[in-house]
Design a protein around this motif. Structure first.
Motif, PDB file in Angstrom:
ATOM      1  N   GLY A  65      39.244  81.389 -36.546  1.00 19.19           N
ATOM      2  CA  GLY A  65      37.975  80.946 -35.990  1.00 19.19           C
ATOM      3  C   GLY A  65      37.559  81.884 -34.876  1.00 19.19           C
ATOM      4  N   THR A  66      36.295  81.824 -34.489  1.00 19.54           N
ATOM      5  CA  THR A  66      35.804  82.676 -33.405  1.00 19.54           C
ATOM      6  C   THR A  66      35.322  81.805 -32.243  1.00 19.54           C
ATOM      7  OG1 THR A  66      33.579  82.776 -34.337  1.00 19.54           O
ATOM      8  CG2 THR A  66      35.104  84.551 -34.939  1.00 19.54           C
ATOM      9  N   TYR A  67      35.360  82.404 -31.073  1.00 15.30           N
ATOM     10  CA  TYR A  67      34.856  81.740 -29.874  1.00 15.30           C
ATOM     11  C   TYR A  67      34.331  82.818 -28.934  1.00 15.30           C
ATOM     12  CZ  TYR A  67      39.127  83.217 -27.464  1.00 15.30           C
ATOM     13  OH  TYR A  67      40.131  83.956 -26.902  1.00 15.30           O
ATOM     14  N   THR A  68      33.597  82.396 -27.920  1.00 16.22           N
ATOM     15  CA  THR A  68      33.055  83.323 -26.942  1.00 16.22           C
ATOM     16  C   THR A  68      33.992  83.386 -25.747  1.00 16.22           C
ATOM     17  OG1 THR A  68      30.807  82.806 -27.636  1.00 16.22           O
ATOM     18  CG2 THR A  68      31.061  83.847 -25.473  1.00 16.22           C
ATOM     19  N   ALA A  69      34.459  84.587 -25.444  1.00 19.30           N
ATOM     20  CA  ALA A  69      35.324  84.807 -24.288  1.00 19.30           C
ATOM     21  C   ALA A  69      34.467  85.318 -23.140  1.00 19.30           C
ATOM     22  CB  ALA A  69      36.411  85.824 -24.618  1.00 19.30           C
ATOM     23  N   ARG A  70      34.828  84.931 -21.931  1.00 19.84           N
ATOM     24  CA  ARG A  70      34.090  85.335 -20.747  1.00 19.84           C
ATOM     25  C   ARG A  70      35.029  86.089 -19.819  1.00 19.84           C
ATOM     26  NH1 ARG A  70      31.779  80.433 -18.832  1.00 19.84           N
ATOM     27  NH2 ARG A  70      30.163  80.890 -20.317  1.00 19.84           N
ATOM     28  N   ASP A  71      34.631  87.296 -19.414  1.00 21.68           N
ATOM     29  CA  ASP A  71      35.426  88.083 -18.471  1.00 21.68           C
ATOM     30  C   ASP A  71      35.329  87.413 -17.106  1.00 21.68           C
ATOM     31  OD1 ASP A  71      35.752  90.159 -16.294  1.00 21.68           O
ATOM     32  OD2 ASP A  71      36.371  91.331 -18.039  1.00 21.68           O
TER      33      ASP A  71
END
Length: 193
Positions: A65-71
Motif C-alpha cells: 500500500g502507499t501513504y504520504t510521508a512528511r519530512d
C-alpha cells in the motif's frame, strides 16, 4: 425640458420610491411578488468543501500500500510504498535478547520504498501501536533488532530497503498502526492469529 419640469419629475420619482419602501397603512406587510421569490443558497464550490480524507491502507501479509510521508524538518511530502513481507511471532532467543516482552514478540518484515518525487523518511520507533477488539491501542515498538538492514532512514526517490521491525504485542492477532505524523494512521497491518 425646463429645469422646473425636471425638478418636478425628480420629486415625483423620489416620492414614488419612498412610498414603495414604506409599510402599508394597515400595518400589514405587502406580499412578495413571484419575482421576489426566495432563492436557494448557492452550493459550495469544490474548493470550499472540506478535503476528503484518504483511505488508510490496511494490509495483510503479502500486500502493498502507499501513504504520504512528511519530512519532519522541512514538512515536504512524498509518496511511500510499504509491502508486508512477513509477520512471525518469535521468542526472545530468536531476536537475540534476554529481555522479556510484555506480551509476545513479533518480527515484522517490511519493504519500504520511496515512490514519490522528494526524499522521505521512515521511522518505526515510537510510531507503531497494536490493538485488538478488546484492548485499546498500545505502543508496540522496541529497541530489539534482528541485525539486518535498517528500515529507519531517509529514502531518496526510487530507493528501497527490506528489513525487520521487532515489536512487542500483547497477544497474537490484532492490528498494527503506523502513524507518520499528526494526521492519524498512515497504514495498518492486520496480523495473523
Amino acid at each position: 425640458m425646463s429645469r422646473a419640469t425636471l425638478s418636478v419629475a425628480a420629486v415625483a420619482l423620489t416620492a414614488t420610491f419612498a412610498a414603495g419602501c414604506s409599510s402599508s397603512p394597515s400595518g400589514t406587510e405587502a406580499k412578495p411578488s413571484a419575482s421576489d421569490a426566495t432563492t436557494e443558497a448557492p452550493k459550495p464550490k469544490a474548493a470550499d468543501a472540506p478535503p476528503k480524507s484518504a483511505a488508510v491502507p490496511t494490509l495483510l501479509v503479502g500486500q502493498s500500500g502507499t501513504y504520504t510521508a512528511r519530512d519532519s524538518a522541512t514538512d515536504v511530502k512524498t509518496k511511500m510504498q510499504v509491502t508486508v513481507k512477513a509477520a512471525k511471532y518469535v521468542t526472545p532467543e530468536e531476536v537475540n535478547t534476554s529481555n522479556k516482552p510484555k506480551g509476545q514478540y513479533l518480527r515484522l518484515t517490511l519493504t519500504v520504498k520511496n515512490v514519490g518525487k522528494a526524499a522521505g523518511e521512515f521511522s518505526a520507533y515510537g510510531k507503531i501501536t497494536w490493538e485488538d477488539v478488546s484492548t485499546a491501542a498500545q505502543p508496540a515498538t522496541t529497541l530489539e533488532s534482528t541485525g539486518g538492514p535498517e528500515l529507519d532512514t531517509t529514502y531518496k526517490p526510487g530507493q528501497a530497503v527490506t528489513g525487520d521491525v521487532v515489536l512487542d504485542v500483547l497477544r497474537k492477532g490484532g492490528t498494527l498502526s503506523y502513524a507518520d505524523g499528526v494526521d492519524g494512521a498512515s497504514f495498518k497491518v492486520t496480523l495473523p492469529s
